[in-house]
Design an enzyme around this catalytic site. Structure first.
Site, PDB file in Angstrom:
ATOM      1  N   ARG A 268       0.851  -1.176   0.000  1.00 56.81           N
ATOM      2  CA  ARG A 268       0.000   0.000   0.000  1.00 56.81           C
ATOM      3  C   ARG A 268       0.891   1.232   0.000  1.00 56.81           C
ATOM      4  O   ARG A 268       1.472   1.595   1.021  1.00 56.81           O
ATOM      5  CB  ARG A 268      -0.916  -0.007   1.230  1.00 56.81           C
ATOM      6  CG  ARG A 268      -1.612   1.320   1.448  1.00 56.81           C
ATOM      7  CD  ARG A 268      -2.658   1.281   2.548  1.00 56.81           C
ATOM      8  NE  ARG A 268      -2.234   0.759   3.816  1.00 56.81           N
ATOM      9  CZ  ARG A 268      -1.579   1.449   4.765  1.00 56.81           C
ATOM     10  NH1 ARG A 268      -1.226   2.699   4.553  1.00 56.81           N
ATOM     11  NH2 ARG A 268      -1.277   0.891   5.917  1.00 56.81           N
ATOM     12  N   HIS A 272      -3.634   4.313   4.744  1.00 56.75           N
ATOM     13  CA  HIS A 272      -4.698   3.316   4.847  1.00 56.75           C
ATOM     14  C   HIS A 272      -6.007   3.906   4.319  1.00 56.75           C
ATOM     15  O   HIS A 272      -6.709   3.292   3.524  1.00 56.75           O
ATOM     16  CB  HIS A 272      -4.851   2.882   6.300  1.00 56.75           C
ATOM     17  CG  HIS A 272      -5.977   1.938   6.538  1.00 56.75           C
ATOM     18  ND1 HIS A 272      -5.946   0.626   6.122  1.00 56.75           N
ATOM     19  CD2 HIS A 272      -7.184   2.111   7.134  1.00 56.75           C
ATOM     20  CE1 HIS A 272      -7.073   0.024   6.458  1.00 56.75           C
ATOM     21  NE2 HIS A 272      -7.846   0.913   7.065  1.00 56.75           N
ATOM     22  N   TYR A 281       4.396   5.720  11.021  1.00 60.84           N
ATOM     23  CA  TYR A 281       4.752   4.338  11.357  1.00 60.84           C
ATOM     24  C   TYR A 281       5.558   3.616  10.272  1.00 60.84           C
ATOM     25  O   TYR A 281       5.945   2.461  10.456  1.00 60.84           O
ATOM     26  CB  TYR A 281       3.490   3.525  11.694  1.00 60.84           C
ATOM     27  CG  TYR A 281       2.410   3.539  10.616  1.00 60.84           C
ATOM     28  CD1 TYR A 281       2.477   2.697   9.518  1.00 60.84           C
ATOM     29  CD2 TYR A 281       1.314   4.393  10.721  1.00 60.84           C
ATOM     30  CE1 TYR A 281       1.500   2.700   8.544  1.00 60.84           C
ATOM     31  CE2 TYR A 281       0.325   4.410   9.748  1.00 60.84           C
ATOM     32  CZ  TYR A 281       0.418   3.560   8.668  1.00 60.84           C
ATOM     33  OH  TYR A 281      -0.562   3.570   7.709  1.00 60.84           O
TER      34      TYR A 281
END
Length: 375
Positions: A268, A272, A281
């Site tokens: 990805r 998200h 992160y």
């Protein structure tokens, strides 16, 4: 039951990304894989160009969705940049009367199944009656609840089985969904009843901010044989491998041999959803490594090497992408929002006093905002 692609059961799911079946290297060179090659024997240069076009148009829809959300036209958008090969390759392997059960991120599945510009954006805008007709596209409404569509797909497949048909159901979900009970329960039922369903796990390395190495200590495809389901771990950035793997899987299920599990290893590239900040992160170095494995660039390199990437082709794809992007934007910005009280109009076939009382109570609630603003 065995896998078509021999899987190293001790591979690290996050770092051993080359332990996959593939037909195109990250640089766009053809890779000989006898297990997959037979399933794309009919895929000529013209077909590869069509797959390239599909992926470019999908990326343009995705870019438009992000832009529209940032401009306040959509409430949310789940980007699929980097996952185009997984979505287009597997969806193009489905037959028109097969039924797909996508998650919220499978914009490419909806596109490949014949979605219209409005079908990509109106639900994310929150408009009434905004989704497509599932029976027109043979595609269920995109599922927000993580993993729930896997049970729906198995139930549909069992219905096909009992009706004597040969259609296949395809359940799409991410790596994070494999930790949900629904997915595991679906696999138990599918295996027990030999249901004609293909589970497509898009392992994009991150379940929101949780890395796949926490979700699974070993490759996710290795779980399926424990349920009695054959599996394959495929390069999710290789559209030819995804097409071939899905053709094998649907053929297996269509012949009455039971379910199949595919793990498409991809990444990805974006957040998200548009409410997420992946820089909190993820390392930039990791993102850059995957950027060099871009699925669209890979096919472009192949077409260039085969002399099939000329200016006219590029211009045609670009024009198609521009036209589609404009249509998507028009569908969002031109949407007419229904009056708030209309949510009560289609709840019951016959009007009754209960719904009238609820409508009146909601009208009073809305009037409270108007009063407050006036004050």
């Amino acid at each position: 039951m065995t896998t078509v692609h021999t899987l190293n059961p001790t591979a690290d799911p996050a770092t051993d990304v080359d332990d996959v079946a593939r037909l195109l290297s990250p640089g766009g060179e053809r890779v000989a894989d006898p297990d997959l090659q037979e399933w794309i024997a009919d895929v000529d240069t013209a077909a590869i160009r069509r797959l390239y076009r599909d992926m470019v148009l999908l990326r343009r829809i995705d870019d438009e969705g992000v832009a529209l959300q940032r401009q306040g036209q959509l409430g949310l958008w789940p980007p699929c940049r980097g996952q185009e090969a997984t979505q287009i390759g597997t969806a193009r392997a489905l037959r028109a009367d097969d039924f797909a059960f996508p998650s919220y991120r499978e914009t490419g599945v909806v596109f490949a199944r014949g979605g219209k510009p409005s079908d990509y954006v109106l639900a994310w805008r929150g408009e009434g009656h905004s989704t497509y007709d599932p029976y027109e596209l043979h595609t269920a409404t995109q599922q927000i609840i993580i993993g729930a569509q896997s049970l729906h797909a198995v139930g549909y497949a069992m219905g096909v089985q009992r009706d004597g048909g040969d259609q296949v159901a395809a359940a799409y979900f991410g790596d994070g969904a494999t930790s949900q009970g629904d997915v595991n329960e679906a696999m138990v039922f599918a295996a027990s009843f030999g249901a004609p369903v293909v589970f497509v796990c898009t392992n994009n390395q991150w379940a929101i901010s949780e890395p796949v190495s926490v979700q699974a200590r070993f490759p996710i495809a290795g779980r399926a044989p424990g349920f009695g389901i054959p599996s394959m771990r495929v390069d999710g950035n290789d559209v030819l491998a995804c097409l071939a793997a899905m053709r094998w899987a649907t053929d297996h299920a269509r012949r009455g041999r039971g379910p199949v599990f595919l793990e498409a290893v991809t990444y990805r590239m974006g957040p998200h959803t548009t409410s997420d900040d992946p820089t909190r992160y993820r390392d930039k170095e990791e993102v850059e490594i995957w950027r060099r494995r871009d699925p669209i660039d890979r096919v472009e390199a192949l077409l260039r090497a085969e002399g099939a990437f000329d200016d006219a082709f590029v211009a045609g794809v670009g024009a198609d992408a521009d036209a589609l992007a404009a249509a998507v934007r028009e569908a969002a910005m031109g949407a007419v929002t229904r009056p708030a009280l209309s949510i009560f109009d289609d709840v019951y076939a016959e009007p009754h006093t209960g719904i009238d009382e609820q409508r009146a109570a909601y009208a009073a609630y809305l009037d409270g905002f108007a009063t407050a603003q006036g004050a």
